[in-house]
Write an enzyme that holds these catalytic residues in place. Sequence first.
Site, short mmCIF file in Angstrom:
data_model
loop_
_atom_site.label_atom_id
_atom_site.label_comp_id
_atom_site.label_asym_id
_atom_site.label_seq_id
_atom_site.Cartn_x
_atom_site.Cartn_y
_atom_site.Cartn_z
N LEU A 126 0.86 -1.17 0.00
CA LEU A 126 0.00 0.00 0.00
C LEU A 126 0.89 1.23 0.00
O LEU A 126 1.97 1.21 0.61
CB LEU A 126 -0.90 0.04 1.24
N ASP A 127 0.47 2.29 -0.65
CA ASP A 127 1.21 3.54 -0.59
C ASP A 127 1.31 4.00 0.86
O ASP A 127 0.44 3.68 1.69
CB ASP A 127 0.52 4.63 -1.41
N ALA A 128 2.34 4.77 1.16
CA ALA A 128 2.56 5.20 2.54
C ALA A 128 1.34 5.89 3.13
O ALA A 128 0.98 5.66 4.29
CB ALA A 128 3.79 6.12 2.62
#
Length: 324
Positions: free
Chosen positions: A141-143
Site C-alpha cells: 500500500l502507498d505510505a
Amino acid sequence: MSPKLTFELDGERLPIRLDLFIRHEVSDLSRTEVQRLIRSGAARVNGKAIITPSARVDAGDRVEFDAPGAALPDTAPLPQNLDFGVIYEDEHLIVVDKPAGLAVHAGAGRHDKTLVNGLLAIFPELAELQPAERPGIVHRLDADTSGLMVVARTADAVTALSAAIKEREVDRRYVAMVVGRFTGQRGVIDRPIGRHPTIRTRQAVVPNGRPARTRFAFTAGFYALGNPLSMVNLKLETGRTHQIRVHTQAIGYPILGDPVYGVILPEIPLRRQFLHANRLSFKHPITGEGLGFTSDLPRDLARTQAMIGAPSSVAFTAVGYSPR
C-alpha cells in the site's frame, strides 16, 4: 553528502504547499520529516533557500531538495517497535491494518520506521526470508493509504500468495472519496499504467504501459462546501504502482486529499488521500481455507466524512457491489 533532487513543476493541481509537494515527490519521507528538513535549509525554490514548509510553489517553479540517503542501506532492516494493528496471524501468514503515514519498506530517503521494521520486532523469523529488505511482503500500500495487507511468514507462503495475487485470486477492495459526481453506477477502468513521460516520480496512463484494471461502484453522491463529491468502492484486478490514484484521475474523478493525482480542497482539513483498503479475502496459501477481513474507516477519514456531512448510512459498504 545528501543527493540533490530537482523538480520542475507542471501546471496540474497548483499552487501547492512546498511540504506537500516534496512529501509526494519523495514518497518514502513522512510529512513531518519533510517539514523538519525544509526548516533545516534542505529546500530551494528557483535557487532561493526556503525554510517555511507552508510556502506555496506554482507552475514553472524549480524546486531543489537535499534528500537524505537516496540509496538503500547495505544492511538488512532492523526490528523497531511501531504502532500498527495485527488483526490475524498463524504460523504461515499475518494480516495487518496499516495506518496512513507508514511506508511498507525502505526506499529512497527512508531506511527505517517502516512496516517491515515493525513486523521484524514482532515476528523475528521474517528475517530469514528473501529479499532481506522486504521479507514476507507480497503486495503493498502507498505510505499514505491505510488498510489491510497480508504478509507471508514462510517461504512457502511467499510463493503461494505471490502466485495467488498474480492470478487475481486475492480480492483487494478499497473505499475512496473522489471529487466530482459519478454519472454511472459501476464499471471498469481498463487503461495501461507506466512511468510518467516527464515526471519520473509519478505514474500515468500511457499507451505503452502495463495492463491495469480497476473495478468501481458508485455508492453515494453529494455536495459539501460547494463541491460535488462521490463515495466509491473499488476493486483491484491488477496491482500497478499508484493504480487507483492514477485510474480515478484518468477518468476525471481524482481522489480527495491526494496532492499528486487528486485534488486538495483547502476548506476540507484532510492531510492525505481519502483511500482505505477496507476488505481483503483469499484462500489460505497452505490449508486452502477461505479467509476474509474487513477494516473500518480510520479516525481521520471518519472525521472528514462526518465534517462534510457525507451520508454515512450508505458510505463505504460493499452492499450491491458485485466484482463481476
